[in-house]
Design a protein around this motif. Structure first.
Motif, short mmCIF file in Angstrom:
data_model
loop_
_atom_site.label_atom_id
_atom_site.label_comp_id
_atom_site.label_asym_id
_atom_site.label_seq_id
_atom_site.Cartn_x
_atom_site.Cartn_y
_atom_site.Cartn_z
N HIS A 18 0.78 -1.23 0.00
CA HIS A 18 0.00 0.00 0.00
C HIS A 18 0.81 1.29 0.00
O HIS A 18 0.23 2.37 -0.04
N GLU A 19 2.15 1.19 0.05
CA GLU A 19 2.97 2.38 0.17
C GLU A 19 2.52 3.18 1.40
O GLU A 19 1.86 2.66 2.27
N GLN A 20 2.87 4.43 1.46
CA GLN A 20 2.38 5.29 2.54
C GLN A 20 1.17 6.05 2.02
O GLN A 20 1.02 6.23 0.83
N GLY A 21 0.31 6.48 2.89
CA GLY A 21 -0.86 7.24 2.47
C GLY A 21 -2.10 6.79 3.20
O GLY A 21 -2.04 6.04 4.17
N SER A 22 -3.23 7.25 2.71
CA SER A 22 -4.49 6.99 3.41
C SER A 22 -4.86 5.51 3.41
O SER A 22 -5.38 5.00 4.40
N VAL A 23 -4.63 4.80 2.32
CA VAL A 23 -4.95 3.36 2.27
C VAL A 23 -4.05 2.60 3.23
O VAL A 23 -4.51 1.71 3.95
N TYR A 24 -2.79 2.96 3.26
CA TYR A 24 -1.83 2.35 4.18
C TYR A 24 -2.30 2.53 5.62
O TYR A 24 -2.37 1.57 6.39
N GLY A 25 -2.63 3.75 6.00
CA GLY A 25 -3.07 4.04 7.36
C GLY A 25 -4.37 3.33 7.71
O GLY A 25 -4.52 2.79 8.82
N LYS A 26 -5.31 3.30 6.78
CA LYS A 26 -6.59 2.62 7.01
C LYS A 26 -6.36 1.13 7.23
O LYS A 26 -6.92 0.53 8.15
#
Length: 114
Positions: A18-26
């Protein structure tokens, strides 16, 4: 130990997927919440039965504990059954109103063998 190694592997797989970002955090929040409340999931992960690559791609419903999955399946089936019953009732009402009386409905049912 095993837990830190698995934690690092999950983090690496999550980053790769997911790399970093909103999908990663979710997905990270989703994993933390579900691993903590699903002992079976944690056991499969620690034993290697469930790969970290697969874990980080799992949807919320897949991560849920088995008892919650069962409750959701029962609720889905109940909802489906109610929708089918409601639809059947609506069709029966249309049939009755089209033909004018319950007598017509009963006679049609008898001819169809139902």
């Amino acid at each position: 130990g095993v837990v830190p190694a698995v934690s690092a592997a999950v983090e690496a797989a999550l980053h790769e997927e997911h790399e970093q970002g909103s999908v990663y955090g979710k997905q990270l929040r989703l994993l933390c919440a579900n691993i903590g409340r699903n002992p079976s999931l944690l056991s499969k992960l620690l034993s290697g039965e469930l790969s970290t690559a697969r874990l980080v791609r799992m949807a919320q419903h897949e991560l849920a504990p088995d008892d919650l999955k069962e409750m959701r399946a029962v609720a889905r089936q109940r909802s489906f059954d109610q929708a089918v019953a409601q639809r059947a009732g609506e069709e029966e009402r249309r049939f009755v109103s089209r033909n004018g009386s319950m007598v017509e409905l009963e006679r049609e049912r008898g001819e169809d063998g139902e």
